[in-house]
Design a protein around this motif. Structure first.
Motif, PDB file in Angstrom:
ATOM      1  N   GLU A   1      -5.841   4.461   5.270  1.00  0.00           N
ATOM      2  CA  GLU A   1      -7.034   5.309   5.205  1.00  0.00           C
ATOM      3  C   GLU A   1      -6.892   6.384   4.137  1.00  0.00           C
ATOM      4  OE1 GLU A   1      -9.432   8.097   8.291  1.00  0.00           O
ATOM      5  OE2 GLU A   1      -8.729   6.151   9.035  1.00  0.00           O
ATOM      6  N   GLU A   2      -5.702   7.001   4.073  1.00  0.00           N
ATOM      7  CA  GLU A   2      -5.506   8.065   3.088  1.00  0.00           C
ATOM      8  C   GLU A   2      -5.383   7.529   1.670  1.00  0.00           C
ATOM      9  OE1 GLU A   2      -1.062   9.482   2.880  1.00  0.00           O
ATOM     10  OE2 GLU A   2      -1.490   8.929   4.949  1.00  0.00           O
TER      11      GLU A   2
ATOM     12  N   ALA B   1      -2.286   8.543  -8.091  1.00  0.00           N
ATOM     13  CA  ALA B   1      -2.175   9.560  -7.054  1.00  0.00           C
ATOM     14  C   ALA B   1      -0.724   9.823  -6.670  1.00  0.00           C
ATOM     15  CB  ALA B   1      -2.969   9.138  -5.824  1.00  0.00           C
ATOM     16  N   GLU B   2      -0.425  11.080  -6.448  1.00  0.00           N
ATOM     17  CA  GLU B   2       0.915  11.478  -6.029  1.00  0.00           C
ATOM     18  C   GLU B   2       1.275  10.836  -4.693  1.00  0.00           C
ATOM     19  OE1 GLU B   2       1.990  15.621  -6.149  1.00  0.00           O
ATOM     20  OE2 GLU B   2       0.755  15.930  -7.939  1.00  0.00           O
ATOM     21  N   ALA B   3       0.303  10.653  -3.840  1.00  0.00           N
ATOM     22  CA  ALA B   3       0.567  10.053  -2.531  1.00  0.00           C
ATOM     23  C   ALA B   3       1.133   8.643  -2.689  1.00  0.00           C
ATOM     24  CB  ALA B   3      -0.705  10.023  -1.695  1.00  0.00           C
TER      25      ALA B   3
ATOM     26  N   LEU C   1       4.882   7.452  -1.587  1.00  0.00           N
ATOM     27  CA  LEU C   1       5.027   6.320  -0.687  1.00  0.00           C
ATOM     28  C   LEU C   1       5.960   5.270  -1.290  1.00  0.00           C
ATOM     29  CD1 LEU C   1       4.034   5.250   2.043  1.00  0.00           C
ATOM     30  CD2 LEU C   1       2.146   4.169   0.826  1.00  0.00           C
ATOM     31  N   PHE C   2       5.821   5.011  -2.580  1.00  0.00           N
ATOM     32  CA  PHE C   2       6.696   4.046  -3.253  1.00  0.00           C
ATOM     33  C   PHE C   2       8.138   4.551  -3.283  1.00  0.00           C
ATOM     34  CE2 PHE C   2       2.935   2.393  -5.990  1.00  0.00           C
ATOM     35  CZ  PHE C   2       2.452   1.689  -4.905  1.00  0.00           C
TER      36      PHE C   2
END
Length: 123
Positions: free
Chosen positions: A67-68, A76-78, A82-83
């Motif tokens: 969702e995010e 994106a930094e997100a 995550l990676f």
């Protein structure tokens, strides 16, 4: 779009899509005749799921972060965070596998491989 059309466009089976719906990765509405009706953007989301799986992410991880990240830009930094987190998990698993391999190699030729490995002499 109906599930058959979605499956054809996403190049996956209707059973897979039904499973993804059951676990909450995709959602559909219902037409008056009871058929599933998926929004067109579901095709891109299904491609995202497949790519994330190919990169080693579980369906649970995809569901947790989906969702995010679904609408996040590619840079994106997100995504990078995550990676990086996934890389750490992979590196830890690789270390575990290397230790397991060493243990198995120490037991090769020792008779029953389930007995404790004999200590090696350092002469």
């Amino acid at each position: 779009m109906r599930i058959g059309e979605l499956a054809a466009q996403a190049k996956m089976t209707t059973d897979t899509i039904r499973f993804y719906e059951k676990v909450g990765l995709v959602a559909s509405g219902r037409l008056s005749n009871g058929y599933r009706d998926f929004p067109p953007e579901t095709v891109a989301w299904l491609h995202y799921i497949r790519t994330a799986q190919a990169l080693g992410f579980s369906l649970a991880e995809i569901g947790r972060h989906g969702e995010e990240l679904r609408d996040a830009p590619d840079e994106a930094e997100a995504l990078s965070a995550l990676f990086a987190e996934k890389i750490q998990v992979i590196e830890a698993r690789m270390a575990e596998l290397a230790a397991l391999r060493a243990e198995l190699e120490a037991r090769v030729g020792t008779g029953c491989p389930l007995r404790p490995a004999k200590p090696t002499s350092s002469s």
